[in-house]
Design a protein around this motif. Structure first.
Motif, PDB file in Angstrom:
ATOM      1  N   GLY A  22       0.773  -1.228   0.000  1.00 43.12           N
ATOM      2  CA  GLY A  22       0.000   0.000   0.000  1.00 43.12           C
ATOM      3  C   GLY A  22       0.808   1.282   0.000  1.00 43.12           C
ATOM      4  O   GLY A  22       0.239   2.362   0.166  1.00 43.12           O
ATOM      5  N   CYS A  23       2.114   1.207  -0.201  1.00 46.97           N
ATOM      6  CA  CYS A  23       2.946   2.422  -0.272  1.00 46.97           C
ATOM      7  C   CYS A  23       2.675   3.099  -1.617  1.00 46.97           C
ATOM      8  O   CYS A  23       3.324   2.795  -2.616  1.00 46.97           O
ATOM      9  CB  CYS A  23       4.422   2.086  -0.120  1.00 46.97           C
ATOM     10  N   GLU A  24       1.737   4.000  -1.628  1.00 43.09           N
ATOM     11  CA  GLU A  24       1.251   4.590  -2.866  1.00 43.09           C
ATOM     12  C   GLU A  24       2.229   5.564  -3.521  1.00 43.09           C
ATOM     13  O   GLU A  24       2.040   5.926  -4.685  1.00 43.09           O
ATOM     14  CB  GLU A  24      -0.089   5.274  -2.616  1.00 43.09           C
ATOM     15  N   CYS A  25       3.269   6.001  -2.828  1.00 42.15           N
ATOM     16  CA  CYS A  25       4.235   6.946  -3.413  1.00 42.15           C
ATOM     17  C   CYS A  25       5.501   6.267  -3.922  1.00 42.15           C
ATOM     18  O   CYS A  25       6.372   6.931  -4.478  1.00 42.15           O
ATOM     19  CB  CYS A  25       4.608   8.013  -2.386  1.00 42.15           C
ATOM     20  N   LEU A  26       5.616   4.961  -3.755  1.00 43.09           N
ATOM     21  CA  LEU A  26       6.814   4.226  -4.165  1.00 43.09           C
ATOM     22  C   LEU A  26       6.830   4.092  -5.682  1.00 43.09           C
ATOM     23  O   LEU A  26       5.905   3.543  -6.267  1.00 43.09           O
ATOM     24  CB  LEU A  26       6.814   2.854  -3.494  1.00 43.09           C
ATOM     25  N   LYS A  27       7.892   4.599  -6.339  1.00 47.26           N
ATOM     26  CA  LYS A  27       7.961   4.590  -7.805  1.00 47.26           C
ATOM     27  C   LYS A  27       8.917   3.561  -8.385  1.00 47.26           C
ATOM     28  O   LYS A  27       8.682   3.023  -9.453  1.00 47.26           O
ATOM     29  CB  LYS A  27       8.370   5.973  -8.316  1.00 47.26           C
ATOM     30  N   SER A  28      10.038   3.300  -7.699  1.00 46.30           N
ATOM     31  CA  SER A  28      11.074   2.447  -8.265  1.00 46.30           C
ATOM     32  C   SER A  28      11.757   1.659  -7.155  1.00 46.30           C
ATOM     33  O   SER A  28      11.968   2.181  -6.065  1.00 46.30           O
ATOM     34  CB  SER A  28      12.106   3.312  -9.001  1.00 46.30           C
ATOM     35  N   VAL A  29      12.102   0.403  -7.455  1.00 48.36           N
ATOM     36  CA  VAL A  29      12.781  -0.438  -6.474  1.00 48.36           C
ATOM     37  C   VAL A  29      13.954  -1.135  -7.155  1.00 48.36           C
ATOM     38  O   VAL A  29      13.783  -1.794  -8.179  1.00 48.36           O
ATOM     39  CB  VAL A  29      11.831  -1.496  -5.867  1.00 48.36           C
ATOM     40  N   THR A  30      15.156  -0.950  -6.584  1.00 51.15           N
ATOM     41  CA  THR A  30      16.339  -1.684  -7.017  1.00 51.15           C
ATOM     42  C   THR A  30      16.838  -2.447  -5.808  1.00 51.15           C
ATOM     43  O   THR A  30      17.153  -1.846  -4.780  1.00 51.15           O
ATOM     44  CB  THR A  30      17.438  -0.725  -7.528  1.00 51.15           C
ATOM     45  N   THR A  74       0.647   1.445  -5.899  1.00 52.16           N
ATOM     46  CA  THR A  74       0.008   1.874  -7.140  1.00 52.16           C
ATOM     47  C   THR A  74       0.836   2.848  -7.983  1.00 52.16           C
ATOM     48  O   THR A  74       0.480   3.094  -9.133  1.00 52.16           O
ATOM     49  CB  THR A  74      -1.374   2.487  -6.840  1.00 52.16           C
ATOM     50  N   SER A  75       1.923   3.390  -7.450  1.00 54.05           N
ATOM     51  CA  SER A  75       2.801   4.267  -8.235  1.00 54.05           C
ATOM     52  C   SER A  75       4.077   3.562  -8.694  1.00 54.05           C
ATOM     53  O   SER A  75       4.861   4.140  -9.447  1.00 54.05           O
ATOM     54  CB  SER A  75       3.186   5.509  -7.417  1.00 54.05           C
ATOM     55  N   LEU A  76       4.276   2.315  -8.252  1.00 50.04           N
ATOM     56  CA  LEU A  76       5.494   1.578  -8.608  1.00 50.04           C
ATOM     57  C   LEU A  76       5.532   1.336 -10.113  1.00 50.04           C
ATOM     58  O   LEU A  76       4.611   0.768 -10.685  1.00 50.04           O
ATOM     59  CB  LEU A  76       5.547   0.246  -7.848  1.00 50.04           C
ATOM     60  N   GLU A  77       6.627   1.783 -10.742  1.00 49.66           N
ATOM     61  CA  GLU A  77       6.787   1.655 -12.188  1.00 49.66           C
ATOM     62  C   GLU A  77       7.851   0.655 -12.590  1.00 49.66           C
ATOM     63  O   GLU A  77       7.726   0.009 -13.625  1.00 49.66           O
ATOM     64  CB  GLU A  77       7.125   3.024 -12.790  1.00 49.66           C
TER      65      GLU A  77
END
Length: 124
Positions: free
Chosen positions: A21-29, A46-49
């Motif tokens: 539910g971390c709605e501001c998370l955009k990228s994960v490495t 929902t913001s993860l790209e």
């Protein structure tokens, strides 16, 4: 603005629902020291790209990225052997994915409701 996770070399596990539910998370490495990612760890981000899965991970558990509706760029390593149930379900922006030759099991509904998924590449 979105947040970016670059995990430290000391992080070895991401627990179940850790970032759910971390709605501001955009990228994960993720780092190669990581040994496991729990089920639903990134559910409804929902913001993860983009996500890059390191070679130290062999299994993607149930619902790991379920509901990540903006996820469009997934980089799976050649060590992944199993893609769990509902792993990428409802990733509505995912239009292509490359399944490494190492994958020997894709569980049910792994790509359910990925309405833009047009290309699935399976490595030999």
């Amino acid at each position: 603005y979105g947040y970016i996770i670059n995990n430290s070399s000391s992080t070895q596990e991401i627990d179940t629902l850790a970032f759910g539910g971390c709605e501001c998370l955009k990228s994960v490495t993720l780092n190669d020291a990581l040994s496991s990612i729990g089920g639903y760890a990134f559910v409804d981000c929902t913001s993860l790209e983009t996500i890059k899965i390191p070679s130290s991970i062999s299994t993607l558990e149930i619902g790991t990225f379920q509901g990540c509706t903006k996820l469009s760029d997934v980089n799976l390593s050649n060590s992944i052997g199993k893609i769990g149930e509902d792993c990428f379900a409802v990733c509505r922006n995912l239009n292509s994915i490359c399944i490494p030759a190492s994958v020997n099991h894709i569980e049910k509904n792994s790509f359910e409701y990925c309405t833009k998924l047009n290309h699935i590449y399976v490595s030999k």
